[in-house]
Design an enzyme around this catalytic site. Structure first.
Site, PDB file in Angstrom:
ATOM      1  N   ARG A   5      81.983  12.370 -24.699  1.00 15.17           N
ATOM      2  CA  ARG A   5      80.985  13.018 -23.855  1.00 15.17           C
ATOM      3  C   ARG A   5      79.780  12.091 -23.756  1.00 15.17           C
ATOM      4  NH1 ARG A   5      84.472  15.783 -22.347  1.00 15.17           N
ATOM      5  NH2 ARG A   5      84.569  18.056 -22.116  1.00 15.17           N
ATOM      6  N   GLU A  34      76.102  13.804 -15.055  1.00 13.79           N
ATOM      7  CA  GLU A  34      77.215  13.557 -14.144  1.00 13.79           C
ATOM      8  C   GLU A  34      77.112  14.474 -12.922  1.00 13.79           C
ATOM      9  OE1 GLU A  34      80.851  13.975 -16.345  1.00 13.79           O
ATOM     10  OE2 GLU A  34      80.304  12.467 -17.820  1.00 13.79           O
ATOM     11  N   HIS A  70      84.487   9.791 -14.894  1.00 13.20           N
ATOM     12  CA  HIS A  70      85.013  10.866 -15.744  1.00 13.20           C
ATOM     13  C   HIS A  70      86.431  11.261 -15.298  1.00 13.20           C
ATOM     14  CE1 HIS A  70      83.750  14.476 -18.469  1.00 13.20           C
ATOM     15  NE2 HIS A  70      85.002  14.086 -18.688  1.00 13.20           N
TER      16      HIS A  70
END
Length: 321
Positions: free
Chosen positions: A237, A266, A284
């Site tokens: 993360r 993000e 991601h």
């Protein structure tokens, strides 16, 4: 009367069709206005929710009157206020294991790409800069036989270590809150302190869960302990790493390169990372293959249906509330 399911993000269309055949399904749509307002409105009489990527907490779940389960199409659950869900006696189910191997694949993709300067050399070649034999500016790092440090030896960390051991004959170090002998022994993985791992590893991969202990786990002090030729990879993360400290370490060449799939905010936009030629940035995509996303959707569907049909889902984050 059919039970009501709120779909709060895009899911596999085949799974969505299955849900529509069994339940009253409401699919939230950003084009129809604020998503949180839609959640507050639709959750009032909802029995279940399924999706990913939305913050669910008291702000939007308070109106729920008989919500039984939130089924997330993800292994991570930091978007969900578990304490509040416990208070409301709402199950939270997730999708572990099915994305282990594909996420490990991506970790090694980042490791190799950063070590061998793959994106930079691809752009350099396409720009017509390859006019003579390459020189030191284009040299990367060897991987075979080097030392790989895994921070967080869970299922994904162990899968990354297997690739290093059996694919690249790497020596494996790992750091965890506790030793993981069952996972470590088949990998000949050595348990060590964080400082020892940072100082000895040629490649460092972060694969921890996000929690209070792992928040900002890697910062200025940790980057200063790494070797100047080290390659740093984060597939856990974004908040596990102090992004400003990482940027400074890359600027100052304290480390050789980094490979990132996750960020503090993000989607990542207008970042200093984009100005650096020693970092690989991906959006991601750790679990982003068609096969894996389908498996995740299928598992999330099963978790949801089990709860709605009076069974206890297998993969609960909060089985005891």
């Amino acid at each position: 009367m059919k039970k009501k399911v709120v779909v709060f993000s895009q899911i596999d269309p085949r799974i969505l069709e299955q849900l529509k055949q069994q339940y009253q399904v409401v699919v939230l749509d950003p084009k129809k206005g604020d998503i949180n307002e839609q959640i507050c409105q639709e959750v009032v009489d909802a029995d279940g929710m399924i999706g990913a990527g939305r913050l669910l907490n008291e702000n939007n779940l308070a109106p729920a009157q008989h919500l039984k389960i939130v089924s997330t199409v993800s292994v991570g659950y930091d978007n969900y206020d578990v304490q509040y869900l416990n208070q409301k006696k709402i199950w939270l189910a997730h999708t572990p294991h099915v994305l282990t191997e594909t996420t490990a694949d991506l970790a090694f993709t980042l490791l190799v790409s950063a070590a061998r300067k793959v994106p930079q050399l691809d752009a350099w070649t396409k720009a017509g800069e390859w006019k003579r034999t390459v020189g030191a500016a284009q040299f990367g790092q060897d991987i075979f036989g080097k030392t790989l440090g895994i921070i967080g030896l869970g299922n994904i960390g162990a899968a990354i270590a297997r690739r290093g051991l059996y694919g690249f004959n790497m020596n494996i170090l790992y750091h965890n809150r506790h030793e993981k002998l069952v996972l470590a022994q088949p990998l000949n993985a050595e348990y060590c302190s964080m400082q020892d791992l940072l100082q000895r590893s040629d490649f460092i991969v972060v694969a921890v869960d996000l929690n209070t202990e792992s928040q900002a786990l890697i910062g200025t002090q940790e980057f200063e302990q790494m070797q100047s030729h080290a390659v740093f990879v984060n597939i856990s993360r974004g908040s596990v790493v102090d992004e400003s400290a990482l940027i400074e370490a890359l600027k100052q060449k304290q480390i050789f390169a980094a490979g990132l799939d996750v960020y503090q905010k993000e989607p990542l936009q207008a970042s200093e990372l984009f100005d650096l030629d020693n970092v690989v940035t991906l959006p991601h995509v750790g679990s982003a293959t068609a096969e894996t996303r389908l498996k995740m959707s299928q598992l999330a569907y099963k978790n949801l249906v089990d709860a709605l049909e009076g069974k206890t889902p297998r993969y609960l984050v909060n089985p005891d509330f």
